[in-house]
Design an enzyme around this catalytic site. Structure first.
Site, PDB file in Angstrom:
ATOM      1  N   TRP A  22     -36.599 -22.695 -39.066  1.00  0.00           N
ATOM      2  CA  TRP A  22     -37.875 -22.740 -38.325  1.00  0.00           C
ATOM      3  C   TRP A  22     -38.007 -21.558 -37.378  1.00  0.00           C
ATOM      4  O   TRP A  22     -39.055 -20.913 -37.300  1.00  0.00           O
ATOM      5  CB  TRP A  22     -38.025 -24.067 -37.567  1.00  0.00           C
ATOM      6  CG  TRP A  22     -38.659 -25.076 -38.467  1.00  0.00           C
ATOM      7  CD1 TRP A  22     -38.015 -26.004 -39.221  1.00  0.00           C
ATOM      8  CD2 TRP A  22     -40.055 -25.194 -38.775  1.00  0.00           C
ATOM      9  NE1 TRP A  22     -38.924 -26.708 -39.976  1.00  0.00           N
ATOM     10  CE2 TRP A  22     -40.178 -26.235 -39.714  1.00  0.00           C
ATOM     11  CE3 TRP A  22     -41.201 -24.536 -38.356  1.00  0.00           C
ATOM     12  CZ2 TRP A  22     -41.425 -26.623 -40.234  1.00  0.00           C
ATOM     13  CZ3 TRP A  22     -42.443 -24.918 -38.865  1.00  0.00           C
ATOM     14  CH2 TRP A  22     -42.532 -25.953 -39.794  1.00  0.00           C
ATOM     15  N   TRP A  30     -43.439 -24.222 -33.291  1.00  0.00           N
ATOM     16  CA  TRP A  30     -42.455 -24.478 -34.349  1.00  0.00           C
ATOM     17  C   TRP A  30     -41.706 -25.783 -34.133  1.00  0.00           C
ATOM     18  O   TRP A  30     -41.257 -26.424 -35.080  1.00  0.00           O
ATOM     19  CB  TRP A  30     -41.458 -23.317 -34.477  1.00  0.00           C
ATOM     20  CG  TRP A  30     -40.654 -23.017 -33.236  1.00  0.00           C
ATOM     21  CD1 TRP A  30     -40.991 -22.145 -32.247  1.00  0.00           C
ATOM     22  CD2 TRP A  30     -39.398 -23.595 -32.848  1.00  0.00           C
ATOM     23  NE1 TRP A  30     -40.020 -22.140 -31.262  1.00  0.00           N
ATOM     24  CE2 TRP A  30     -39.025 -23.018 -31.605  1.00  0.00           C
ATOM     25  CE3 TRP A  30     -38.551 -24.537 -33.406  1.00  0.00           C
ATOM     26  CZ2 TRP A  30     -37.857 -23.355 -30.920  1.00  0.00           C
ATOM     27  CZ3 TRP A  30     -37.373 -24.873 -32.733  1.00  0.00           C
ATOM     28  CH2 TRP A  30     -37.042 -24.289 -31.502  1.00  0.00           C
ATOM     29  N   TRP A  70     -25.227 -17.869 -44.931  1.00  0.00           N
ATOM     30  CA  TRP A  70     -26.308 -18.184 -43.970  1.00  0.00           C
ATOM     31  C   TRP A  70     -26.013 -19.530 -43.311  1.00  0.00           C
ATOM     32  O   TRP A  70     -26.246 -19.722 -42.123  1.00  0.00           O
ATOM     33  CB  TRP A  70     -27.670 -18.300 -44.685  1.00  0.00           C
ATOM     34  CG  TRP A  70     -28.461 -17.035 -44.731  1.00  0.00           C
ATOM     35  CD1 TRP A  70     -28.689 -16.278 -45.842  1.00  0.00           C
ATOM     36  CD2 TRP A  70     -29.160 -16.386 -43.647  1.00  0.00           C
ATOM     37  NE1 TRP A  70     -29.479 -15.199 -45.508  1.00  0.00           N
ATOM     38  CE2 TRP A  70     -29.782 -15.239 -44.182  1.00  0.00           C
ATOM     39  CE3 TRP A  70     -29.318 -16.655 -42.289  1.00  0.00           C
ATOM     40  CZ2 TRP A  70     -30.554 -14.372 -43.403  1.00  0.00           C
ATOM     41  CZ3 TRP A  70     -30.084 -15.787 -41.508  1.00  0.00           C
ATOM     42  CH2 TRP A  70     -30.691 -14.664 -42.070  1.00  0.00           C
ATOM     43  N   ASN A 106     -36.711 -23.910 -50.907  1.00  0.00           N
ATOM     44  CA  ASN A 106     -36.579 -22.971 -49.782  1.00  0.00           C
ATOM     45  C   ASN A 106     -37.795 -22.058 -49.606  1.00  0.00           C
ATOM     46  O   ASN A 106     -38.285 -21.851 -48.498  1.00  0.00           O
ATOM     47  CB  ASN A 106     -35.319 -22.116 -49.970  1.00  0.00           C
ATOM     48  CG  ASN A 106     -35.132 -21.142 -48.824  1.00  0.00           C
ATOM     49  OD1 ASN A 106     -35.042 -21.541 -47.665  1.00  0.00           O
ATOM     50  ND2 ASN A 106     -35.122 -19.854 -49.142  1.00  0.00           N
ATOM     51  N   TRP A 162     -48.993 -21.720 -27.538  1.00  0.00           N
ATOM     52  CA  TRP A 162     -49.375 -22.078 -28.901  1.00  0.00           C
ATOM     53  C   TRP A 162     -50.777 -22.678 -28.861  1.00  0.00           C
ATOM     54  O   TRP A 162     -51.011 -23.677 -28.190  1.00  0.00           O
ATOM     55  CB  TRP A 162     -48.367 -23.059 -29.491  1.00  0.00           C
ATOM     56  CG  TRP A 162     -46.986 -22.463 -29.602  1.00  0.00           C
ATOM     57  CD1 TRP A 162     -45.972 -22.559 -28.691  1.00  0.00           C
ATOM     58  CD2 TRP A 162     -46.487 -21.643 -30.671  1.00  0.00           C
ATOM     59  NE1 TRP A 162     -44.862 -21.856 -29.124  1.00  0.00           N
ATOM     60  CE2 TRP A 162     -45.149 -21.279 -30.336  1.00  0.00           C
ATOM     61  CE3 TRP A 162     -47.021 -21.168 -31.873  1.00  0.00           C
ATOM     62  CZ2 TRP A 162     -44.352 -20.490 -31.165  1.00  0.00           C
ATOM     63  CZ3 TRP A 162     -46.217 -20.384 -32.692  1.00  0.00           C
ATOM     64  CH2 TRP A 162     -44.914 -20.045 -32.343  1.00  0.00           C
ATOM     65  N   GLU A 200     -26.194 -17.295 -49.485  1.00  0.00           N
ATOM     66  CA  GLU A 200     -26.886 -18.457 -48.906  1.00  0.00           C
ATOM     67  C   GLU A 200     -25.894 -19.373 -48.202  1.00  0.00           C
ATOM     68  O   GLU A 200     -26.177 -19.939 -47.150  1.00  0.00           O
ATOM     69  CB  GLU A 200     -27.631 -19.246 -49.994  1.00  0.00           C
ATOM     70  CG  GLU A 200     -28.749 -18.485 -50.666  1.00  0.00           C
ATOM     71  CD  GLU A 200     -29.759 -17.912 -49.687  1.00  0.00           C
ATOM     72  OE1 GLU A 200     -30.142 -18.612 -48.737  1.00  0.00           O
ATOM     73  OE2 GLU A 200     -30.160 -16.740 -49.869  1.00  0.00           O
TER      74      GLU A 200
HETATM   75  C1  LIG Z   1     -38.106 -24.003 -42.218  1.00  0.00           C
HETATM   76  C2  LIG Z   1     -36.775 -24.239 -42.925  1.00  0.00           C
HETATM   77  C3  LIG Z   1     -36.085 -25.410 -42.701  1.00  0.00           C
HETATM   78  C4  LIG Z   1     -34.848 -25.650 -43.350  1.00  0.00           C
HETATM   79  N1  LIG Z   1     -34.174 -26.831 -43.114  1.00  0.00           N
HETATM   80  C5  LIG Z   1     -32.967 -27.039 -43.701  1.00  0.00           C
HETATM   81  C6  LIG Z   1     -32.231 -28.235 -43.454  1.00  0.00           C
HETATM   82  O1  LIG Z   1     -32.620 -29.097 -42.650  1.00  0.00           O
HETATM   83  N2  LIG Z   1     -31.062 -28.414 -44.127  1.00  0.00           N
HETATM   84  C7  LIG Z   1     -30.574 -27.472 -45.004  1.00  0.00           C
HETATM   85  O2  LIG Z   1     -29.486 -27.699 -45.598  1.00  0.00           O
HETATM   86  N3  LIG Z   1     -31.229 -26.333 -45.228  1.00  0.00           N
HETATM   87  C8  LIG Z   1     -32.416 -26.084 -44.622  1.00  0.00           C
HETATM   88  N4  LIG Z   1     -33.093 -24.921 -44.881  1.00  0.00           N
HETATM   89  C9  LIG Z   1     -32.465 -23.902 -45.747  1.00  0.00           C
HETATM   90  C10 LIG Z   1     -32.817 -24.001 -47.243  1.00  0.00           C
HETATM   91  O3  LIG Z   1     -34.192 -24.128 -47.413  1.00  0.00           O
HETATM   92  C11 LIG Z   1     -32.119 -25.176 -47.947  1.00  0.00           C
HETATM   93  O4  LIG Z   1     -30.740 -25.152 -47.660  1.00  0.00           O
HETATM   94  C12 LIG Z   1     -32.291 -25.078 -49.461  1.00  0.00           C
HETATM   95  O5  LIG Z   1     -33.661 -25.119 -49.794  1.00  0.00           O
HETATM   96  C13 LIG Z   1     -31.565 -26.235 -50.130  1.00  0.00           C
HETATM   97  O6  LIG Z   1     -31.747 -26.180 -51.523  1.00  0.00           O
HETATM   98  P1  LIG Z   1     -30.514 -25.892 -52.496  1.00  0.00           P
HETATM   99  O7  LIG Z   1     -29.388 -26.816 -52.180  1.00  0.00           O
HETATM  100  O8  LIG Z   1     -31.057 -25.896 -53.879  1.00  0.00           O
HETATM  101  O9  LIG Z   1     -30.103 -24.438 -52.039  1.00  0.00           O
HETATM  102  P2  LIG Z   1     -29.397 -23.239 -52.801  1.00  0.00           P
HETATM  103  O10 LIG Z   1     -30.392 -22.147 -52.914  1.00  0.00           O
HETATM  104  O11 LIG Z   1     -28.737 -23.687 -54.040  1.00  0.00           O
HETATM  105  O12 LIG Z   1     -28.306 -22.756 -51.737  1.00  0.00           O
HETATM  106  C14 LIG Z   1     -26.979 -23.299 -51.693  1.00  0.00           C
HETATM  107  C15 LIG Z   1     -26.679 -23.891 -50.347  1.00  0.00           C
HETATM  108  O13 LIG Z   1     -26.661 -22.893 -49.349  1.00  0.00           O
HETATM  109  C16 LIG Z   1     -27.151 -23.425 -48.124  1.00  0.00           C
HETATM  110  N5  LIG Z   1     -28.357 -22.675 -47.765  1.00  0.00           N
HETATM  111  C17 LIG Z   1     -29.243 -22.099 -48.600  1.00  0.00           C
HETATM  112  N6  LIG Z   1     -30.186 -21.428 -47.912  1.00  0.00           N
HETATM  113  C18 LIG Z   1     -29.891 -21.597 -46.608  1.00  0.00           C
HETATM  114  C19 LIG Z   1     -30.481 -21.147 -45.390  1.00  0.00           C
HETATM  115  N7  LIG Z   1     -31.568 -20.362 -45.382  1.00  0.00           N
HETATM  116  N8  LIG Z   1     -29.920 -21.532 -44.236  1.00  0.00           N
HETATM  117  C20 LIG Z   1     -28.806 -22.298 -44.212  1.00  0.00           C
HETATM  118  N9  LIG Z   1     -28.193 -22.756 -45.324  1.00  0.00           N
HETATM  119  C21 LIG Z   1     -28.730 -22.399 -46.503  1.00  0.00           C
HETATM  120  C22 LIG Z   1     -27.498 -24.882 -48.373  1.00  0.00           C
HETATM  121  O14 LIG Z   1     -26.397 -25.664 -47.968  1.00  0.00           O
HETATM  122  C23 LIG Z   1     -27.689 -24.921 -49.883  1.00  0.00           C
HETATM  123  O15 LIG Z   1     -27.435 -26.183 -50.439  1.00  0.00           O
HETATM  124  C24 LIG Z   1     -34.325 -24.666 -44.231  1.00  0.00           C
HETATM  125  C25 LIG Z   1     -35.042 -23.480 -44.450  1.00  0.00           C
HETATM  126  C26 LIG Z   1     -36.260 -23.274 -43.816  1.00  0.00           C
HETATM  127  C27 LIG Z   1     -36.994 -21.984 -44.065  1.00  0.00           C
END
Ligand SMILES: Cc1cc2nc3c(=O)[nH]c(=O)nc-3n(C[C@H](O)[C@H](O)[C@H](O)COP(=O)(O)OP(=O)(O)OC[C@H]3O[C@@H](n4cnc5c(N)ncnc54)[C@H](O)[C@@H]3O)c2cc1C
Length: 472
Positions: free
Chosen positions: A380, A357, A276, A339, A304, A273
């Site tokens: 998105w 989107w 990513w 997420n 759309w 993650e």
């Molecule tokens: C539509 C959509 C919008 C999103 N908008 C954002 C946003 O504005 N800011 C944001 O930080 N994340 C975003 N995410 C990614 C992800 O949902 C969040 O990072 C995550 O939910 C944060 O929770 P956590 O810290 O418990 O993550 P954990 O699951 O603990 O992951 C650890 C860290 O990894 C990074 N991470 C995890 N998943 C992703 C991912 N898919 N893409 C990029 N980084 C990731 C984050 O920094 C996160 O804190 C988005 C995902 C989707 C599908």
């Protein structure tokens, strides 16, 4: 001659393991630290009650308290950084500006202009990689190009990382080399909310580096289980570190150290993650057009078909789809969303309500405490199938299946849609299919206490497929 440096902190609100600060302290006799409330960003925030401002101010307060132990103080200004930074440079006779690189299109333009302004004054700017682990030029394919597919990117990231684990060493920040500053405008003395015309907000999450560390340590208890637990919103067993990494209360290196501290699938999935996160930063850096356009250009032609009215009901959590409504209400009330639910609501908006989107992305940008342009745009565009390495357009999340699979007992739904709490574990996902007796027993009448579904999923799915096929 005393060498005076200025470290300008932005999305890196901490005093430890901070690349620019570390270099500034190393290369100068005295380091000043500045933070600018950027009016060009703040004036775009229409709602003056914003949890992110409170998060920033609370982080700055913790930093200031730490700095005061060394008779130092952050120089805080409100205005355009292109004016404020050169002003500070002149006022304190600064020799060099130190900052960590930001990859957002507007930030890059801003930083380039400041570098040029300072060059004319004979002041050098030094920029550093801090916010990501690898930048665009560090993980390339055989043709020396950036990857556009995540899995090979991740494999190359991991291969590169194996040979460079020492890079994880902490950037030392000896604070005894901070400049002594008597600051009447200290964040601890002045009501900065008033100065910048915002209101303080309460938040479920306490801001600041100490809290970030507590959360990181706390997450270590769950990390081994991450692969299994991360998809169940009601368990709340993801790290919840995203606001802290977004504001830089924590460094990405600190997260990676935890991710590689174990070899089980929980640890490696969590590392993925974080990779990513790097991947989307690189995409935004190299393809700034994604901020407004589909990564896959052909999808800019999509018509759309969704309506403003449906978009508004989605925002308010009134679609008649319990998992979507619960997620949106949670976002509106806390600034956070799990997420799995971000994917569900984004897929629902684009492929069930057929709304562009970009509208959903903007709404998230307004509301999310962890809003990050690269990750938000990436998420998105992935959900809408318009992005780099996105899911194919014909993969459309069925909101009912998602609800049954990831919130089987409706625990998350009941928390945010309490009017549904007496429905059975089965009917909570389809309350509109309950007969009158069931609605009486659940003390909830569909159409009165909770809405009927605003659209029929199956019909909309066909329309979505047709919409995409029309331009594929
Ligand atoms: C539509 C959509 C919008 C999103 N908008 C954002 C946003 O504005 N800011 C944001 O930080 N994340 C975003 N995410 C990614 C992800 O949902 C969040 O990072 C995550 O939910 C944060 O929770 P956590 O810290 O418990 O993550 P954990 O699951 O603990 O992951 C650890 C860290 O990894 C990074 N991470 C995890 N998943 C992703 C991912 N898919 N893409 C990029 N980084 C990731 C984050 O920094 C996160 O804190 C988005 C995902 C989707 C599908």
């Amino acid at each position: 001659m005393t060498i005076k440096n200025l470290c300008w902190i932005r999305r890196d609100l901490r005093l430890h393991d901070h690349h620019a600060l570390s270099e500034s302290l190393k290369n100068g006799d005295e380091t000043y630290i500045a933070f600018i409330f950027d009016e060009t960003i703040l004036e775009k925030l229409n709602v003056k009650k914003d949890r992110r401002i409170t998060f920033i101010i609370d982080s700055l307060k913790e930093i200031e308290l730490e700095m005061q132990k060394h008779s130092a103080s952050i120089l805080i200004r409100f205005g355009d950084p292109k004016i404020e930074i050169p002003k500070i440079i002149s006022e304190f006779g600064i020799n060099g500006l130190y900052l960590n690189r930001d990859y957002e299109p507007r930030a890059k333009i801003r930083d380039d202009s400041i570098i040029k302004i300072l060059q004319k004054k004979g002041v050098d700017t030094f920029t550093f990689k801090d916010h990501v682990f690898y930048e665009k030029a560090e993980v390339l394919n055989g043709q020396r190009e950036i990857y556009k597919v995540f899995t090979p990117y991740k494999n190359k990231w991991l291969e590169t990382f194996k040979s460079q684990e020492s890079v994880l060493a902490n950037f030392k920040c000896p604070l005894n080399k901070l400049a002594v500053v008597k600051n009447p405008d200290s964040i601890l003395l002045i009501d900065w909310y008033k100065k910048i015309h915002f209101e303080e907000q309460s938040s479920l999450l306490k801001a600041g580096p100490s809290e970030a560390h507590k959360k990181l340590l706390g997450f270590k208890k769950y990390i081994s289980n991450y692969k299994l637990a991360r998809d169940i919103p009601a368990l709340n067993q993801t790290s919840n570190l995203s606001p802290y990494i977004r504001m830089g209360n924590l460094s990405v290196r600190e997260m990676i150290k935890v991710a590689i501290s174990g070899t089980d699938e929980g640890h490696s999935t969590w590392l993925s993650e974080i990779i990513w996160r790097d991947f989307y930063q690189v995409i935004l850096d190299v393809y700034p057009k994604v901020e407004t356009h589909c990564f896959k250009a052909q999808y800019d032609l999509i018509k759309w078909a969704g309506s403003r009215e449906h978009f508004q009901l989605w925002c308010e959590g009134k679609t008649g789809y319990p998992i979507v409504d619960a997620a949106m209400r949670c976002l509106n009330q806390t600034g956070m969303m799990h997420n799995r639910l971000r994917m569900v609501v984004a897929s629902f908006l684009t492929k069930t309500l057929l709304v562009d989107w970009r509208l959903g992305e903007h709404y998230f940008a307004e509301k999310l405490l962890d809003f990050d342009l690269a990750a938000n745009n990436g998420g998105w565009q992935w959900s809408a199938s318009t992005g780099v390495d996105a899911q194919p357009y014909f993969r459309i999340f069925n909101p009912y299946n998602q609800s049954e699979k990831f919130d089987p007992e409706g625990i998350f739904i009941k928390t945010w849609c309490p009017e549904l709490k007496y429905f059975s574990n089965k009917k909570i996902h389809y309350p509109h299919e309950s007969d009158l007796v069931e609605q009486v027993e659940a003390k909830c009448f569909i159409g009165k206490d909770y809405p009927h579904p605003i659209v029929a999923y199956k019909t909309q799915k066909e329309k979505a497929l047709a919409m995409f096929k029309a331009i594929s």
